[in-house]
Design a protein around this motif. Structure first.
Motif, PDB file in Angstrom:
ATOM      1  N   GLN B  39       0.833  -1.211   0.000  1.00 32.95           N
ATOM      2  CA  GLN B  39       0.000   0.000   0.000  1.00 32.95           C
ATOM      3  C   GLN B  39       0.859   1.248   0.000  1.00 32.95           C
ATOM      4  N   GLU B  40       1.848   1.237   0.884  1.00 34.87           N
ATOM      5  CA  GLU B  40       2.728   2.396   1.038  1.00 34.87           C
ATOM      6  C   GLU B  40       3.480   2.674  -0.268  1.00 34.87           C
ATOM      7  N   GLU B  42       2.697   1.678  -3.342  1.00 34.95           N
ATOM      8  CA  GLU B  42       1.797   2.087  -4.434  1.00 34.95           C
ATOM      9  C   GLU B  42       1.395   3.540  -4.296  1.00 34.95           C
ATOM     10  N   LYS B  43       1.209   3.959  -3.039  1.00 33.03           N
ATOM     11  CA  LYS B  43       0.836   5.355  -2.785  1.00 33.03           C
ATOM     12  C   LYS B  43       1.982   6.269  -3.214  1.00 33.03           C
ATOM     13  N   GLU B  44       3.193   5.852  -2.854  1.00 31.38           N
ATOM     14  CA  GLU B  44       4.335   6.726  -3.083  1.00 31.38           C
ATOM     15  C   GLU B  44       4.735   6.782  -4.564  1.00 31.38           C
TER      16      GLU B  44
END
Lengths: 224, 248
Positions: B39-40, B42-44
């Motif tokens: 998640q982290e 993909e967000k970044e």
């Protein structure tokens, strides 16, 4: 090579097949000749292990055998026996898992016999018991042999269920199929190959013997 | 005719060109923490990644047979090292976290939960991940050996095929106690199931978990993204997530 997993596999398969033979004879007879309501339900239940993924059976048996659930708790408090991670647990699991492989061929064998055979036996004064053991069974030897061997082979090939409830204990629950899996997992391909080759050869030999014997039995019947 | 075109459409829709999604082969014991890392990341980065979970041994076999994975996040050093030696890695494997071993039980309370309780009548079966293939299992055996308990309780040991199956043996109560990874005990799925104590880390060799960036051809569309993810795995942000899940 460590022969223990192979010996354990054949011990499990032999015991399972013998138990199933005894259990399945009345079931097969009942299914073949009795008239009753709800036959479909009974047949569906017996046939379930044919289609259910072994992991489903293994998962429910793991819960059933566990002492934190009522069945496992009941067995442990009455008999002092814990079925999960034990050889007896594997036997019970295999009996359930291989049941249709014993019942169905025997039932088919019984049904394929001409009705006149039974009727003649009754007319000549034999009761049901004698008719079954002395007339019907001797006449469906190929079916009995097929059933026994299919059950044996199916138990040898059992993997998913054992993996779920066995606990991989050497000499107790670590059967050959699981040993192969472990060796592959450990990237030890030569060892996996040795076990696999033995199973490969034994399975072929068993089937070869069955088909040869069955063919000669059928030939005798056809020529007489 | 309409049916035929529909059929043809479905057929060709199913034969999409190989996706350029980055695939991360993930050892079972890091699967929960990887979800958050994913998640982290993909967000970044705005890039999508896909996670494939399996045991380290199985994933290694698959990679050797040409599975289209981009990064392999293993549960130990041995397997990625094996891939590197066979020439499948872009560079040497690197340790991304140290695992923590716990003793875990469904019914025995924390106060009583020590390695000594394993010798008592209360514990009939002890679940251990298969030490041959699972690093946490190897560590558990080292602890038992260090405490001189191995001989007395050997008969009680049952071996889970993976850390996850061992967890299942423990949480279902099939085994009264067992060894596992802190990361599993702290995961959302297992949180609050039973009691656990952290094992003194001087009793076992550090459980080093390494990852390896798998080889890509220079013109591969997945090369840059895979490298970015590999970098991210060693970033401060990822470290913080690992710590949250009980890694060091």
């Amino acid at each position: 090579m460590d022969f223990q997993p192979l010996l354990l596999t054949f011990k499990l398969a032999t015991i399972t097949s013998l138990i199933l033979l005894v259990v399945s004879l009345p079931i097969a007879y009942w299914l073949a000749f009795a008239k009753f309501k709800g036959r479909g339900v009974v047949e569906a239940i017996i046939g379930m292990p044919l289609v259910l993924p072994p992991s489903v059976i293994g998962f429910y048996l793991l819960l059933a055998f566990s002492p934190s659930y009522w069945f496992g708790n009941f067995i442990e408090s009455i008999f002092g026996l814990r079925l999960v991670f034990s050889f007896s647990g594997l036997v019970i699991a295999s009996v359930l898992y291989s049941l249709p492989f014993m019942v169905y061929p025997i039932r088919a064998g019984l049904q394929s016999l001409p009705a006149s055979l039974r009727e003649a036996s009754y007319t000549l004064g034999k009761n049901e018991w004698d008719t079954f053991f002395k007339v019907l069974l001797p006449n469906c030897k190929p079916a009995l042999l097929t059933a026994f061997v299919l059950t044996f082979a199916h138990t040898v090939g059992e993997f998913g269920v054992v993996l779920m409830i066995g606990g991989n204990i050497p000499g107790v629950t670590k059967v050959a199929s699981v040993a192969i899996y472990n060796e592959v997992e450990a990237l030890n391909y030569p060892a996996a190959n040795q076990y696999a080759m033995v199973l490969f050869a034994v399975t072929f030999l068993i089937l070869l013997v069955v088909y040869s014997v069955n063919n000669s039995l059928l030939r005798v019947r056809q020529s007489s | 005719m309409r049916w035929l075109s529909l059929l043809l459409f479905l057929f060709f829709a199913g034969c999409d060109k190989p996706s350029d999604k980055i695939i991360i082969a993930t050892a079972a014991n890091v699967q929960y923490v990887m979800k958050e890392i994913q998640q982290e990341f993909e967000k970044e980065s705005g890039k999508k990644i896909q996670i494939v979970v399996g045991s380290s041994g199985k994933l290694t076999t698959q990679i050797r047979e040409g599975a289209p994975f981009d990064v392999f996040v293993s549960a130990d050093v041995k397997y990625p090292q094996e891939i590197f030696e066979k020439g499948g890695g872009a560079e040497k494997p690197k340790v991304y976290a140290l695992g923590t071993l716990v003793l875990w039980s469904k019914d025995i309370a924390e106060n009583d939960l020590t390695t000594d309780v394993l010798t008592t009548e209360k514990v009939k079966k002890i679940a251990v991940p298969n030490p041959k293939v699972a690093p946490y299992g190897e560590a558990a055996i080292q602890v038992l050996a260090a405490k001189n308990l191995l001989k007395t309780i050997e008969k009680k040991l049952v071996y889970g095929e993976s850390i996850a199956q061992t967890a299942q043996y423990i949480t279902s109560g099939s085994a009264e106690a067992g060894f596992n990874a802190l990361s599993i005990v702290l995961s959302d799925e297992m949180k609050g199931k039973g009691h656990y104590v952290i094992i003194d880390s001087t009793l076992y060799k550090p459980i080093q978990q390494a990852a390896i960036l798998l080889k890509h051809s220079d013109d591969s569309p997945k090369k840059a993204g895979s490298e970015a993810f590999y970098q991210f795995l060693y970033s401060q942000k990822a470290k913080a997530i690992f710590r949250k899940y009980g890694y060091k």
